[in-house]
Structure formats: C-alpha cells, structure tokens
Scaffold this motif. Structure first.
Motif, PDB file in Angstrom:
ATOM      1  N   ALA A 204     -25.887  31.745  -5.630  1.00  0.00           N
ATOM      2  CA  ALA A 204     -24.508  31.701  -5.172  1.00  0.00           C
ATOM      3  C   ALA A 204     -24.146  30.187  -4.892  1.00  0.00           C
ATOM      4  CB  ALA A 204     -24.373  32.518  -3.915  1.00  0.00           C
ATOM      5  N   SER A 205     -22.807  30.047  -5.550  1.00  0.00           N
ATOM      6  CA  SER A 205     -22.395  28.471  -5.542  1.00  0.00           C
ATOM      7  C   SER A 205     -21.376  28.376  -4.119  1.00  0.00           C
ATOM      8  CB  SER A 205     -21.462  28.106  -6.757  1.00  0.00           C
ATOM      9  OG  SER A 205     -20.533  29.068  -6.898  1.00  0.00           O
ATOM     10  N   ARG A 206     -20.729  29.582  -3.837  1.00  0.00           N
ATOM     11  CA  ARG A 206     -20.123  29.590  -2.639  1.00  0.00           C
ATOM     12  C   ARG A 206     -19.614  30.904  -2.337  1.00  0.00           C
ATOM     13  NH1 ARG A 206     -14.025  28.831  -2.803  1.00  0.00           N
ATOM     14  NH2 ARG A 206     -13.242  29.108  -4.941  1.00  0.00           N
ATOM     15  N   TYR A 207     -19.252  31.225  -0.951  1.00  0.00           N
ATOM     16  CA  TYR A 207     -18.661  32.317  -0.589  1.00  0.00           C
ATOM     17  C   TYR A 207     -17.244  32.157  -0.399  1.00  0.00           C
ATOM     18  CZ  TYR A 207     -23.496  34.405  -0.048  1.00  0.00           C
ATOM     19  OH  TYR A 207     -24.504  34.731  -0.284  1.00  0.00           O
ATOM     20  N   ARG A 208     -16.045  32.884  -0.613  1.00  0.00           N
ATOM     21  CA  ARG A 208     -14.947  32.841  -0.590  1.00  0.00           C
ATOM     22  C   ARG A 208     -14.313  34.048   0.479  1.00  0.00           C
ATOM     23  NH1 ARG A 208     -11.888  32.790  -6.094  1.00  0.00           N
ATOM     24  NH2 ARG A 208     -12.005  34.992  -5.729  1.00  0.00           N
ATOM     25  N   LEU A 209     -13.515  33.764   1.442  1.00  0.00           N
ATOM     26  CA  LEU A 209     -12.940  34.845   1.832  1.00  0.00           C
ATOM     27  C   LEU A 209     -11.543  34.916   1.106  1.00  0.00           C
ATOM     28  CD1 LEU A 209     -12.300  37.106   3.941  1.00  0.00           C
ATOM     29  CD2 LEU A 209     -11.614  35.174   5.651  1.00  0.00           C
ATOM     30  N   SER A 210     -11.285  36.016   0.376  1.00  0.00           N
ATOM     31  CA  SER A 210     -10.179  36.391  -0.287  1.00  0.00           C
ATOM     32  C   SER A 210      -9.223  36.866   0.271  1.00  0.00           C
ATOM     33  CB  SER A 210     -10.272  36.784  -1.767  1.00  0.00           C
ATOM     34  OG  SER A 210     -11.289  36.036  -2.548  1.00  0.00           O
TER      35      SER A 210
ATOM     36  N   SER B  31     -23.252  36.280  10.097  1.00  0.00           N
ATOM     37  CA  SER B  31     -24.247  36.162   9.186  1.00  0.00           C
ATOM     38  C   SER B  31     -24.572  34.690   8.820  1.00  0.00           C
ATOM     39  CB  SER B  31     -23.617  36.804   7.587  1.00  0.00           C
ATOM     40  OG  SER B  31     -23.572  38.101   7.889  1.00  0.00           O
ATOM     41  N   GLY B  32     -23.999  33.790   9.491  1.00  0.00           N
ATOM     42  CA  GLY B  32     -24.198  32.396   9.335  1.00  0.00           C
ATOM     43  C   GLY B  32     -23.840  32.074   8.049  1.00  0.00           C
ATOM     44  N   ILE B  33     -22.841  32.385   7.332  1.00  0.00           N
ATOM     45  CA  ILE B  33     -22.620  32.031   6.263  1.00  0.00           C
ATOM     46  C   ILE B  33     -21.380  30.980   5.874  1.00  0.00           C
ATOM     47  CG2 ILE B  33     -21.507  32.792   3.921  1.00  0.00           C
ATOM     48  CD1 ILE B  33     -23.107  35.285   4.327  1.00  0.00           C
ATOM     49  N   ASP B  34     -21.548  29.768   5.515  1.00  0.00           N
ATOM     50  CA  ASP B  34     -20.245  28.985   5.186  1.00  0.00           C
ATOM     51  C   ASP B  34     -19.258  29.629   4.145  1.00  0.00           C
ATOM     52  OD1 ASP B  34     -21.134  27.057   7.009  1.00  0.00           O
ATOM     53  OD2 ASP B  34     -22.287  26.127   5.606  1.00  0.00           O
ATOM     54  N   TYR B  35     -17.977  29.586   4.377  1.00  0.00           N
ATOM     55  CA  TYR B  35     -17.117  30.301   3.557  1.00  0.00           C
ATOM     56  C   TYR B  35     -15.799  29.347   3.515  1.00  0.00           C
ATOM     57  CZ  TYR B  35     -15.091  32.453   7.458  1.00  0.00           C
ATOM     58  OH  TYR B  35     -14.243  32.624   8.861  1.00  0.00           O
ATOM     59  N   GLU B  36     -14.860  29.690   2.170  1.00  0.00           N
ATOM     60  CA  GLU B  36     -13.644  29.035   2.250  1.00  0.00           C
ATOM     61  C   GLU B  36     -12.598  30.332   2.054  1.00  0.00           C
ATOM     62  OE1 GLU B  36     -13.861  26.483  -1.270  1.00  0.00           O
ATOM     63  OE2 GLU B  36     -15.798  25.455  -0.511  1.00  0.00           O
ATOM     64  N   ALA B  37     -11.435  30.158   2.664  1.00  0.00           N
ATOM     65  CA  ALA B  37     -10.656  31.039   2.780  1.00  0.00           C
ATOM     66  C   ALA B  37      -9.561  30.887   1.447  1.00  0.00           C
ATOM     67  CB  ALA B  37      -9.474  31.032   3.648  1.00  0.00           C
ATOM     68  N   ALA B  38      -9.302  31.642   0.605  1.00  0.00           N
ATOM     69  CA  ALA B  38      -8.413  31.247  -0.535  1.00  0.00           C
ATOM     70  C   ALA B  38      -7.481  32.498  -0.873  1.00  0.00           C
ATOM     71  CB  ALA B  38      -9.590  31.448  -1.940  1.00  0.00           C
ATOM     72  N   GLU B  39      -6.000  31.979  -0.629  1.00  0.00           N
ATOM     73  CA  GLU B  39      -5.006  32.804  -0.734  1.00  0.00           C
ATOM     74  C   GLU B  39      -4.666  33.179  -2.139  1.00  0.00           C
ATOM     75  OE1 GLU B  39      -1.580  31.169   1.460  1.00  0.00           O
ATOM     76  OE2 GLU B  39      -2.620  31.240   3.076  1.00  0.00           O
ATOM     77  N   GLY B  40      -4.366  34.489  -2.371  1.00  0.00           N
ATOM     78  CA  GLY B  40      -3.867  35.066  -3.754  1.00  0.00           C
ATOM     79  C   GLY B  40      -4.915  35.658  -4.458  1.00  0.00           C
ATOM     80  N   GLU B  41      -6.101  35.615  -3.848  1.00  0.00           N
ATOM     81  CA  GLU B  41      -7.438  36.178  -4.335  1.00  0.00           C
ATOM     82  C   GLU B  41      -7.765  37.489  -3.886  1.00  0.00           C
ATOM     83  OE1 GLU B  41      -8.458  34.996  -7.085  1.00  0.00           O
ATOM     84  OE2 GLU B  41      -7.557  33.110  -7.128  1.00  0.00           O
ATOM     85  N   ALA B  42      -7.051  38.171  -3.077  1.00  0.00           N
ATOM     86  CA  ALA B  42      -7.336  39.509  -2.430  1.00  0.00           C
ATOM     87  C   ALA B  42      -7.055  40.571  -3.576  1.00  0.00           C
ATOM     88  CB  ALA B  42      -6.611  39.823  -0.998  1.00  0.00           C
ATOM     89  N   ALA B  43      -7.963  41.748  -3.229  1.00  0.00           N
ATOM     90  CA  ALA B  43      -7.466  42.920  -3.737  1.00  0.00           C
ATOM     91  C   ALA B  43      -6.095  43.678  -3.422  1.00  0.00           C
ATOM     92  CB  ALA B  43      -8.553  44.021  -3.695  1.00  0.00           C
ATOM     93  N   PHE B  44      -5.570  44.420  -4.112  1.00  0.00           N
ATOM     94  CA  PHE B  44      -3.967  44.617  -3.559  1.00  0.00           C
ATOM     95  C   PHE B  44      -4.040  45.460  -2.341  1.00  0.00           C
ATOM     96  CE2 PHE B  44      -5.206  48.401  -6.248  1.00  0.00           C
ATOM     97  CZ  PHE B  44      -4.869  49.373  -5.333  1.00  0.00           C
ATOM     98  N   TYR B  45      -5.238  46.144  -2.065  1.00  0.00           N
ATOM     99  CA  TYR B  45      -5.106  46.955  -0.917  1.00  0.00           C
ATOM    100  C   TYR B  45      -5.924  46.435   0.244  1.00  0.00           C
ATOM    101  CZ  TYR B  45      -9.753  47.569  -3.296  1.00  0.00           C
ATOM    102  OH  TYR B  45     -10.795  47.474  -3.749  1.00  0.00           O
ATOM    103  N   GLY B  46      -6.558  44.970   0.134  1.00  0.00           N
ATOM    104  CA  GLY B  46      -7.110  44.544   1.336  1.00  0.00           C
ATOM    105  C   GLY B  46      -7.719  43.207   0.852  1.00  0.00           C
ATOM    106  N   PRO B  47      -8.102  42.460   1.964  1.00  0.00           N
ATOM    107  CA  PRO B  47      -9.169  41.289   1.660  1.00  0.00           C
ATOM    108  C   PRO B  47     -10.433  41.445   1.392  1.00  0.00           C
ATOM    109  CG  PRO B  47      -9.309  41.594   4.124  1.00  0.00           C
ATOM    110  CD  PRO B  47      -8.017  42.361   3.389  1.00  0.00           C
ATOM    111  N   LYS B  48     -11.097  40.481   0.773  1.00  0.00           N
ATOM    112  CA  LYS B  48     -12.449  40.796   0.301  1.00  0.00           C
ATOM    113  C   LYS B  48     -13.419  39.355   0.560  1.00  0.00           C
ATOM    114  CE  LYS B  48     -10.929  40.381  -4.430  1.00  0.00           C
ATOM    115  NZ  LYS B  48     -11.751  39.764  -5.324  1.00  0.00           N
ATOM    116  N   ILE B  49     -14.658  39.662   0.624  1.00  0.00           N
ATOM    117  CA  ILE B  49     -15.672  38.419   0.397  1.00  0.00           C
ATOM    118  C   ILE B  49     -16.233  38.412  -1.039  1.00  0.00           C
ATOM    119  CG2 ILE B  49     -17.857  37.653   1.234  1.00  0.00           C
ATOM    120  CD1 ILE B  49     -17.394  39.090   3.922  1.00  0.00           C
ATOM    121  N   ASP B  50     -15.834  37.144  -1.636  1.00  0.00           N
ATOM    122  CA  ASP B  50     -16.274  37.084  -3.019  1.00  0.00           C
ATOM    123  C   ASP B  50     -17.542  36.287  -3.120  1.00  0.00           C
ATOM    124  OD1 ASP B  50     -14.518  38.735  -4.482  1.00  0.00           O
ATOM    125  OD2 ASP B  50     -12.749  37.150  -4.215  1.00  0.00           O
TER     126      ASP B  50
END
Length: 407
Positions: A178-184, A213-232
């Motif tokens: 995994a290159s990174r985790y994203r909170l979409s 979970s001790g996971i580093d992540y970046e938040a990204a606006e505009g990447e969510a599913a239409f019905y809710g946020p997701k971890i990518d």
C-alpha cells in the motif's frame, strides 16, 4: 518498467476484441488460472473471517437504484435502462450493495445474529468513456470482491478495523504494498447525499478506525462515495500512477433508504449500520497490479504453470509425461516442453517465468531424479522426483514466496 497490457498479451493471459467492445477483456486459459486462484484465495480468507457468500443478479429494476440513490447521484456512470415492456425497466448494476441490502431485508434478524457478514465476488458494470479505458485497470465489466457487514453501531468500528486487517494480510500474501491510506471525504456539488448528520457520524467513526489501527492517512475532499466517506487503500504502479485497490466504508444512508432493521434485546426494531469493504477491489485491477509488480513471475501458488518438465532427448519424453501425471495428481500445474519445442537452452529460456524446471536426461530417468532449475537462477541439483513434487506442493499450499530454502 512492466506494463500489464504488454505482459498480458505476451503471456497469453487476456485480450480484447473490437466485436466484444472496448473495456470488455476476455481471459485466456492461463489468465483464467491466475484469476481463479486469486478468487479462491479471497473466498478462503473471507470464510476464515466469518463471511458467508451469496450470489445476486447483475441486473436490477430501475426502482432498486432509485431507492439506493444510485439513479440520482451516479446515473452518468450507469448504462441506460433496458425496457422490458410496460413500465418495467432493468439496469446493469453499477454496485452490489443494493442487492445485498435486499438479501439482508429478506429475513428478520435478531441482534444475536450480528454482525452478519455477506460477501460476493460479483459482476458490475460502469459506462466508462472510451478515452479512460486501459487494459485491466479501467474496464466496463468489473468483477468486484465485495462484502457488506450489517452490524450494530457499537460493532461498526471493530468490523471496519478487522476489514483493514484482512486487507493488510492479503497484501502481505500477494506481495502488494500500500502506498498510502486515504480518508475520502465529500466535496462541492450535488454528487453527494444531502444529510450532514450521517456524513458527520460516518466520518468520525472512520477516523476512529484509522487512529486506533495506528495508520497514517491523508484526508482528500471530493473522493467519497455519494452516500458516505470511505477509507481508500492506494497502490502505485511501476510508472508511478496511483489507484485505489481496496476500500472500507461505514454507511448510514442505505440502511435508512431500504428500511433495514434488527430486533434488539429490548424487543424493538433498531437500524443496523452497513460496513462496505473490498479486500482486493476488482479482480481485473488486482491482476493488472500483480502482473506489473511481479513482471509476470507470479508466486508459485498463482503461476499458470508451476513446473516445466524438460526431457533432454526424445528417449526421456515418456518419463517426462509420467512426471506431469504425478504432478497433476498432487494438484500441481505442470507441462512438458520436449525436444520438438527447440533446443534445451531455448526451452529453458521459454520457461523463464515458471517457478520450477525439471530437466530429465538418461541418468535422471533411470534413477527417478530431476535436475532442478529455479526461476531465480539457482540449480539445487539432482533431486528425487517425489521430493521435488512435495516441495512444490508445500510452497503452493502455504503461498510462500521462497522457491527453495538456502543451504
């Protein structure tokens, strides 16, 4: 740098035809082996994690997607409806979650049954524009490793956390990084369901999942599913292009839309939470990435051919075919490449991506041995055939990356 499109054609794994249409690849026998083993790996991992598998149709009535919200928020990515006469229209599904919501709704459920984990490796269809299609990474017919967990609010964080752990184990087994985790998160515009309360609750829970979970992540606006946020879970190919392979989502929207409920310990109806998760995403994208990561040299358990048997001369061909029969009886994938296919050197080079090669001359045939060559260039020497087959079977069974332990 490896390009899965070039490798896929060179290795006879998959191809396309204009008459089938752009973005609709077909799988050749060796590619089907890779795909089948990948699918079985995921199903086995899911069964061990408490998932139950279902099948659902690739079609659904337009009404279904109006209820789920896909028709209002995702229509541009869906194929046009098909008229069946009267007012009835059906649509190629763009997602499996509405079908799984109906499967859940078809029976009454007690809190004692939760979490209920439903998994399916199913087809779905996206009306991608021709300009964005490419090999296996962007296709119109997608086979998604999907699952939906119906649980209580109190169980949602742990279920999402367990899904992330399942993804991490699969990546380790498959050699994926995994290159990174994203909170979409949602962005501007009308693409998203307008319910700030649900968005806030789901986002807070996903942040808790990532933080605990001790996971580093970046938040990204505009990447969510239409019905809710997701971890990518993001991956990067050898050319540096990033893509989403796996996802985990917490959804409050569809349980409300489909009026899902369970009977709580108080005897009253309660709304479940729906956790969406995909371990390897689409099979197409996963195979494309594995091809590029391994350069076509798949781990033993995924390799289309695990053992190439190379008789030096025609006199050893019968013995070579007997070795293949013994290997197949052990559940291995083996082939003979005889003198009619070229010189021994040419045959060795042709089988360079096969994990194991067994060269058989007169001495080996008489003594029940094989001169072993490994894909990584090592030559362990003459080994009893029974021992060789046992070693290969063990590597295939434990999905180990090591071909032969160092002396």
């Amino acid at each position: 740098m490896h390009d899965h499109r070039k490798l896929g054609r060179e290795l006879d794994l998959f191809d396309t035809d204009p008459l089938m249409g752009a973005g609709l690849p077909y799988w050749l026998p060796d590619g089907a082996i890779v795909r089948h083993n990948l699918e079985e790996y995921v199903r086995e991992a899911e069964r061990a994690a408490g998932y139950r598998h279902v099948y659902s149709p690739v079609l659904g009535k337009r009404d279904l997607y109006e209820i789920s919200g896909h028709w209002d928020h995702y229509r541009d990515d869906m194929f046009p409806p098909m008229d069946l006469g009267g007012a009835e229209q059906v649509v190629l599904r763009p997602s499996l979650c509405p079908h799984h919501a109906l499967i859940y709704r078809s029976r009454s459920h007690s809190y004692r049954e939760l979490p209920l984990r439903i998994a399916e490796l199913g087809g779905m269809y996206r009306a991608e524009l021709s300009g964005v299609l490419g090999g296996l990474t962007r296709v119109r017919a997608i086979h998604l490793n999907d699952a939906h967990i119906f649980c209580t609010l109190e169980q949602a964080v742990e279920e999402a956390r367990a899904a992330l752990a399942l993804i991490a184990r699969a990546y380790a087994d498959l050699g994926i990084r995994a290159s990174r985790y994203r909170l979409s998160l949602p962005g501007e515009g009308g693409k998203y369901v307008a319910d700030p309360r649900l968005w806030h609750r789901a986002t807070a829970l996903l942040r808790e999942v990532l933080d605990s979970s001790g996971i580093d992540y970046e938040a990204a606006e505009g990447e969510a599913a239409f019905y809710g946020p997701k971890i990518d879970v993001q991956i990067t190919d050898p050319a540096g292009r990033e893509a989403t392979l796996s996802t985990v989502q917490i959804d409050f929207h569809q349980p409300e839309r489909f009026d899902l409920h369970y009977i709580g310990p108080d005897g009253a109806k309660h709304r479940p939470v729906m956790v969406h998760r995909s371990v390897i995403g689409s099979v197409e994208r996963a195979v494309a990435h594995l091809l590029e990561v391994h350069g076509g040299a798949f781990p033993t358990w995924l390799a289309p051919v695990q053992l190439a048997v190379l008789p030096i001369a025609q006199a050893q061909e019968e013995r070579a075919h007997e070795v293949v029969r013994l290997a197949v009886a052990r559940g291995l994938r083996a082939e003979v490449s005889g003198p009619g296919d070229g010189t021994l050197g040419a045959r060795v080079r042709a089988a360079r991506l096969v994990p194991y090669q067994a060269v058989i001359g007169d001495r080996e045939a008489d003594a029940g041995l094989a001169a072993v060559r490994l894909r990584d260039g090592r030559r362990p020497g003459a080994v009893p055939l029974a021992e060789l087959l046992e070693r290969i079977a063990a590597r295939a069974a434990d999905r180990g990356a090591e071909l032969w332990p160092a002396a």
